[in-house]
Design an enzyme around this catalytic site. Structure first.
Site, PDB file in Angstrom:
ATOM      1  N   ASP A 176      21.084 -25.375 -12.352  1.00  0.00           N
ATOM      2  CA  ASP A 176      22.062 -24.294 -12.493  1.00  0.00           C
ATOM      3  C   ASP A 176      23.445 -24.907 -12.690  1.00  0.00           C
ATOM      4  OD1 ASP A 176      23.800 -22.170 -12.337  1.00  0.00           O
ATOM      5  OD2 ASP A 176      22.740 -21.181 -10.703  1.00  0.00           O
TER       6      ASP A 176
ATOM      7  N   ILE B 164      32.335 -22.007  -5.207  1.00  0.00           N
ATOM      8  CA  ILE B 164      31.463 -21.441  -4.180  1.00  0.00           C
ATOM      9  C   ILE B 164      30.080 -22.080  -4.255  1.00  0.00           C
ATOM     10  CG2 ILE B 164      32.695 -19.245  -4.222  1.00  0.00           C
ATOM     11  CD1 ILE B 164      30.366 -18.051  -5.809  1.00  0.00           C
TER      12      ILE B 164
ATOM     13  N   HIS C 203      30.467 -23.297  -9.587  1.00  0.00           N
ATOM     14  CA  HIS C 203      30.094 -24.029  -8.377  1.00  0.00           C
ATOM     15  C   HIS C 203      30.640 -25.461  -8.332  1.00  0.00           C
ATOM     16  CE1 HIS C 203      27.521 -20.613  -7.773  1.00  0.00           C
ATOM     17  NE2 HIS C 203      26.946 -20.827  -8.939  1.00  0.00           N
TER      18      HIS C 203
ATOM     19  N   GLY D 253      24.307 -18.995  -4.693  1.00  0.00           N
ATOM     20  CA  GLY D 253      23.560 -18.073  -3.846  1.00  0.00           C
ATOM     21  C   GLY D 253      22.137 -18.548  -3.611  1.00  0.00           C
TER      22      GLY D 253
END
Length: 284
Positions: free
Chosen positions: A187, A207, A192, A210
């Site tokens: 990903d 961040i 990120h 998830g």
């Protein structure tokens, strides 16, 4: 409009062959924070090839198939990654995932829901090898600014959290470099890793994925409640209720009932701000 809901749902299923081996599994587990302490026999099941088992949430990255990312290029969908958040994820295991495998993954857009100020795209991937189905995965993708097209609002069911004290509780530290390591499983969203891109998306810093907090949570449930036996997991679902940042501590509260574990995940340093909600592990 960047999202043509009718075209996306009507599009033909897309199939691709995926493959993985022990290195992919080990990298994924390390990206979740496995391997601490490095010589702990329980952790070696996640990091040492001679003892390796596969955490079922590996299904979300197996073969770098990344059905979530690939689904955003489906016919009828053209969105800005800066406006995209993962809203929810579920997997159903048809049998344990092998350490090494080759399979065919078939992806479809199951639905596109109109939430007013946002759209929710439901992406499904079904994966099978020569011996039959392995897993089914559903991802709910939240796209800000793409609602208001007059479509169905879709389901909004919530799982009520038990009022009693949790049966188990665990703390999990998110390493400062954890998002950078987790990215290597496929990903590559710059949200990120790139501070400037994160600011464009409305965050003061990158961040955590998830799906990384999703995998960390399942590992904690397996290790804390299921005796370390990954093969007991039958299904696992969550709603991404908020974000986690590298360097934070996650608090996991677990409630046991026959055949399932309900979990809440919060960020300790932000007054237990929600990270995962409506989280359930179904097990044998």
């Amino acid at each position: 409009m960047p999202i043509d809901a009718a075209k996306a749902v009507a599009a033909q299923p897309r199939s691709a062959e995926i493959a993985w081996d022990h290195k992919d599994v080990q990298l994924y587990h390390l990206g979740l924070g496995a391997g601490t302490p490095a010589t702990d026999p329980d952790e070696l099941r996640y990091t040492l090839e001679s003892r390796l088992h596969v955490l079922p949430s590996f299904a979300t990255v197996a073969g770098a198939g990344m059905a979530v990312v690939g689904g955003l290029s489906a016919p009828g969908i053209d969105v800005d990654l800066a406006h995209v958040l993962h809203g929810g994820q579920s997997i159903e295991l048809h049998r344990p995932i092998p350490v090494k495998g080759r399979a065919v993954q078939t992806s479809t857009v199951q639905a596109v829901y109109d939430k007013g100020k946002a759209a929710v795209i439901v992406l499904r991937s079904e994966t099978a090898d020569d011996d039959g189905p392995l897993w089914t995965s559903d991802a709910q993708i939240f796209v800000r600014g793409e609602g208001g097209f007059g479509g169905e609002r879709g389901p909004s069911a919530r799982t009520e959290r038990p009022t009693r004290a949790p049966d188990a509780e665990a703390l999990r530290q998110v390493r400062e470099d954890q998002a950078l390591l987790y990215r290597l499983s496929g990903d590559w969203n710059p949200l990120h890793a790139d501070p400037e891109f994160a600011k464009l998306a409305g965050f003061d810093r990158p961040i955590l994925h998830g799906l990384c907090s999703y995998g960390m949570t399942l590992k904690a449930v397996v290790d804390t409640v299921l005796g370390g036996d990954v093969t007991r997991v039958l299904a696992y679902s969550t709603r991404f209720a908020g974000v986690a940042f590298p360097g934070e501590t996650l608090r996991l509260r677990m409630w046991k009932s026959p055949g399932r574990v309900q979990v809440s995940v919060t960020a300790v340093e932000r007054d237990d701000a929600p990270v995962l909600a409506d989280t359930t592990v179904v097990h044998s």
